[in-house]
Design an enzyme around this catalytic site. Sequence first.
Site, PDB file in Angstrom:
ATOM      1  N   GLU A   1      -0.617  -2.956  -2.959  1.00 16.73           N
ATOM      2  CA  GLU A   1      -0.006  -3.224  -1.646  1.00 16.73           C
ATOM      3  C   GLU A   1      -0.071  -4.711  -1.308  1.00 16.73           C
ATOM      4  O   GLU A   1       0.880  -5.279  -0.762  1.00 16.73           O
ATOM      5  CB  GLU A   1      -0.724  -2.393  -0.581  1.00 16.73           C
ATOM      6  CG  GLU A   1      -0.491  -0.901  -0.784  1.00 16.73           C
ATOM      7  CD  GLU A   1      -1.394  -0.030   0.085  1.00 16.73           C
ATOM      8  OE1 GLU A   1      -2.628  -0.148  -0.034  1.00 16.73           O
ATOM      9  OE2 GLU A   1      -0.869   0.742   0.886  1.00 16.73           O
TER      10      GLU A   1
ATOM     11  N   GLU B   1      -4.547   6.447  -4.322  1.00 13.35           N
ATOM     12  CA  GLU B   1      -5.360   6.902  -3.185  1.00 13.35           C
ATOM     13  C   GLU B   1      -5.523   8.413  -3.137  1.00 13.35           C
ATOM     14  O   GLU B   1      -6.561   8.933  -2.723  1.00 13.35           O
ATOM     15  CB  GLU B   1      -4.733   6.421  -1.859  1.00 13.35           C
ATOM     16  CG  GLU B   1      -4.870   4.939  -1.595  1.00 13.35           C
ATOM     17  CD  GLU B   1      -3.729   4.109  -2.149  1.00 13.35           C
ATOM     18  OE1 GLU B   1      -2.962   4.603  -3.006  1.00 13.35           O
ATOM     19  OE2 GLU B   1      -3.595   2.949  -1.722  1.00 13.35           O
TER      20      GLU B   1
ATOM     21  N   ALA C   1      -8.542  -1.130  -1.850  1.00 16.74           N
ATOM     22  CA  ALA C   1      -9.410  -1.320  -0.698  1.00 16.74           C
ATOM     23  C   ALA C   1     -10.816  -0.886  -1.091  1.00 16.74           C
ATOM     24  O   ALA C   1     -11.004  -0.142  -2.054  1.00 16.74           O
ATOM     25  CB  ALA C   1      -8.894  -0.492   0.471  1.00 16.74           C
TER      26      ALA C   1
ATOM     27  N   GLY D   1      -4.776  -0.699  -2.478  1.00 21.33           N
ATOM     28  CA  GLY D   1      -4.602  -1.905  -1.669  1.00 21.33           C
ATOM     29  C   GLY D   1      -4.250  -3.133  -2.496  1.00 21.33           C
ATOM     30  O   GLY D   1      -3.596  -4.054  -2.005  1.00 21.33           O
TER      31      GLY D   1
HETATM   32  N1  CAA Z   1     -13.756  -0.139  -3.950  1.00 23.03           N
HETATM   33  C1  CAA Z   1     -15.059  -0.430  -4.099  1.00 23.03           C
HETATM   34  N2  CAA Z   1     -15.619  -0.712  -5.286  1.00 23.03           N
HETATM   35  C2  CAA Z   1     -14.826  -0.699  -6.371  1.00 23.03           C
HETATM   36  C3  CAA Z   1     -13.461  -0.412  -6.288  1.00 23.03           C
HETATM   37  C4  CAA Z   1     -12.924  -0.133  -5.007  1.00 23.03           C
HETATM   38  N3  CAA Z   1     -11.603   0.121  -4.818  1.00 23.03           N
HETATM   39  N4  CAA Z   1     -12.925  -0.473  -7.517  1.00 23.03           N
HETATM   40  C5  CAA Z   1     -13.927  -0.785  -8.351  1.00 23.03           C
HETATM   41  N5  CAA Z   1     -15.074  -0.945  -7.655  1.00 23.03           N
HETATM   42  C6  CAA Z   1     -16.411  -1.270  -8.183  1.00 23.03           C
HETATM   43  C7  CAA Z   1     -17.022  -0.091  -8.903  1.00 23.03           C
HETATM   44  O1  CAA Z   1     -17.611   0.794  -7.977  1.00 23.03           O
HETATM   45  C8  CAA Z   1     -18.010  -0.783  -9.779  1.00 23.03           C
HETATM   46  O2  CAA Z   1     -19.141  -1.129  -8.988  1.00 23.03           O
HETATM   47  P1  CAA Z   1     -20.646  -0.783  -9.528  1.00 23.03           P
HETATM   48  O3  CAA Z   1     -20.787  -1.652 -10.732  1.00 23.03           O
HETATM   49  O4  CAA Z   1     -21.502  -1.192  -8.385  1.00 23.03           O
HETATM   50  O5  CAA Z   1     -20.662   0.664  -9.829  1.00 23.03           O
HETATM   51  C9  CAA Z   1     -17.318  -2.071 -10.165  1.00 23.03           C
HETATM   52  O6  CAA Z   1     -16.280  -2.272  -9.176  1.00 23.03           O
HETATM   53  C10 CAA Z   1     -16.632  -2.005 -11.511  1.00 23.03           C
HETATM   54  O7  CAA Z   1     -15.780  -0.860 -11.526  1.00 23.03           O
HETATM   55  P2  CAA Z   1     -15.850   0.262 -12.670  1.00 23.03           P
HETATM   56  O8  CAA Z   1     -17.218   0.351 -13.227  1.00 23.03           O
HETATM   57  O9  CAA Z   1     -15.243   1.503 -12.119  1.00 23.03           O
HETATM   58  O10 CAA Z   1     -14.881  -0.412 -13.757  1.00 23.03           O
HETATM   59  P3  CAA Z   1     -13.983   0.354 -14.852  1.00 23.03           P
HETATM   60  O11 CAA Z   1     -13.469  -0.723 -15.737  1.00 23.03           O
HETATM   61  O12 CAA Z   1     -14.745   1.483 -15.450  1.00 23.03           O
HETATM   62  O13 CAA Z   1     -12.759   0.988 -14.019  1.00 23.03           O
HETATM   63  C11 CAA Z   1     -11.000   1.016 -12.383  1.00 23.03           C
HETATM   64  C12 CAA Z   1     -11.841   0.169 -13.367  1.00 23.03           C
HETATM   65  C13 CAA Z   1     -10.129   2.018 -13.163  1.00 23.03           C
HETATM   66  C14 CAA Z   1     -10.113   0.048 -11.610  1.00 23.03           C
HETATM   67  C15 CAA Z   1     -11.936   1.789 -11.441  1.00 23.03           C
HETATM   68  O14 CAA Z   1     -12.875   0.866 -10.887  1.00 23.03           O
HETATM   69  C16 CAA Z   1     -11.235   2.459 -10.291  1.00 23.03           C
HETATM   70  O15 CAA Z   1     -10.642   3.510 -10.469  1.00 23.03           O
HETATM   71  N6  CAA Z   1     -11.318   1.877  -9.083  1.00 23.03           N
HETATM   72  C17 CAA Z   1     -10.764   2.464  -7.873  1.00 23.03           C
HETATM   73  C18 CAA Z   1      -9.236   2.366  -7.843  1.00 23.03           C
HETATM   74  C19 CAA Z   1      -8.735   3.013  -6.591  1.00 23.03           C
HETATM   75  O16 CAA Z   1      -8.857   4.186  -6.361  1.00 23.03           O
HETATM   76  N7  CAA Z   1      -8.113   2.194  -5.714  1.00 23.03           N
HETATM   77  C20 CAA Z   1      -7.603   2.662  -4.431  1.00 23.03           C
HETATM   78  C21 CAA Z   1      -8.644   2.433  -3.377  1.00 23.03           C
HETATM   79  S1  CAA Z   1      -8.212   3.199  -1.810  1.00 23.03           S
HETATM   80  C22 CAA Z   1      -7.104   2.134  -1.123  1.00 23.03           C
HETATM   81  O17 CAA Z   1      -6.772   1.127  -1.687  1.00 23.03           O
HETATM   82  C23 CAA Z   1      -6.544   2.535   0.230  1.00 23.03           C
HETATM   83  C24 CAA Z   1      -5.373   1.734   0.632  1.00 23.03           C
HETATM   84  O18 CAA Z   1      -4.240   2.121   0.576  1.00 23.03           O
HETATM   85  C25 CAA Z   1      -5.559   0.421   1.196  1.00 23.03           C
END
Ligand code: CAA
Length: 261
Positions: free
Chosen positions: A115, A135, A69, A112
């Site tokens: 999911e 999360e 998400a 998400g």
């Molecule tokens: N939400 C918003 N933006 C996100 C995102 C997310 N879940 N995941 C990645 N992005 C964005 C990053 O912020 C980045 O944007 P900027 O260039 O503007 O900074 C862009 O996508 C590229 O991401 P990274 O630079 O982080 O890429 P990476 O290759 O270094 O890492 C990754 C990849 C390991 C997937 C890392 O992006 C990451 O950890 N993302 C978050 C994963 C996460 O925590 N997901 C759970 C979200 S909460 C949720 O989903 C609640 C639920 O149950 C519904």
Amino acid sequence: RTDAYETILVDRAAAPRTALLTLNRPKALNALNLQVMREVVAAAEELDRSPDIGCIVLTGSARAFAAGADIKEMRPHGYMDMYLSDWFTAWDRLAQLRTPTVAAVSGYALGGGCELAMLCDVLLASDTAVFGQPEIKLGVIPGIGGSQRLTRAVGKAKAMELCLTGRTMDAAEAERAGLVSRIVPAEDLLAEALAVAETVAGMSLPVAMMAKEAVNRAFETTLTEGVRFERRLFHAVFAVADQKEGMGAFVEKRPPEFRHR
Ligand code: CAA
């Protein structure tokens, strides 16, 4: 209208009777914001109403099915915003689709994203796929059914470990755990998902809907009730013209020509 979408691509003719929905927010690794939710649900429901579509494939990019998400969108909200807008609840409608769905997962399927993949009926993964419910590392918990569907898919111990530590699993572990039906080389993923979808779409649509409904019932009810439900549907398929066609074609040693009624 297909051209009204900004965060997804919709191909209604990806294969015979098969539609392809592609998440298309590459800069955010397909993070699922509210617009993506509205568009995916609207497109999927529209396809679900189309009798000429027998299967829907949902995919992302090679790098990310969806990285979760949208954290930036959620960050400022308070309890009342989340409650009154019933944040994420529209996603549940994907589980209510009658048309079979296939998730083709390559790269990150986190939070998400994992999911969303689990909301689909068949889950195919490329050898690059990474699954998890991280999360907890953000100080939150899954909110699109992950704690429930992951637990049913892989069992309590592994679901607990993933939800409590935020550790991810690779495609091989996900397959061993029963989360995905099959692993495919990354370059073949879409073709393979479309082939599976085309096969499903070639079956009688009402019978495929009943098969899907019967399998899904296994997650909602007791064994006795589930078997009773299956038996009723099994009897009901004998009212479908395609039952006569399917069985007739077997006896006459020819391929069936289902009419989806
Ligand atoms: N939400 C918003 N933006 C996100 C995102 C997310 N879940 N995941 C990645 N992005 C964005 C990053 O912020 C980045 O944007 P900027 O260039 O503007 O900074 C862009 O996508 C590229 O991401 P990274 O630079 O982080 O890429 P990476 O290759 O270094 O890492 C990754 C990849 C390991 C997937 C890392 O992006 C990451 O950890 N993302 C978050 C994963 C996460 O925590 N997901 C759970 C979200 S909460 C949720 O989903 C609640 C639920 O149950 C519904």
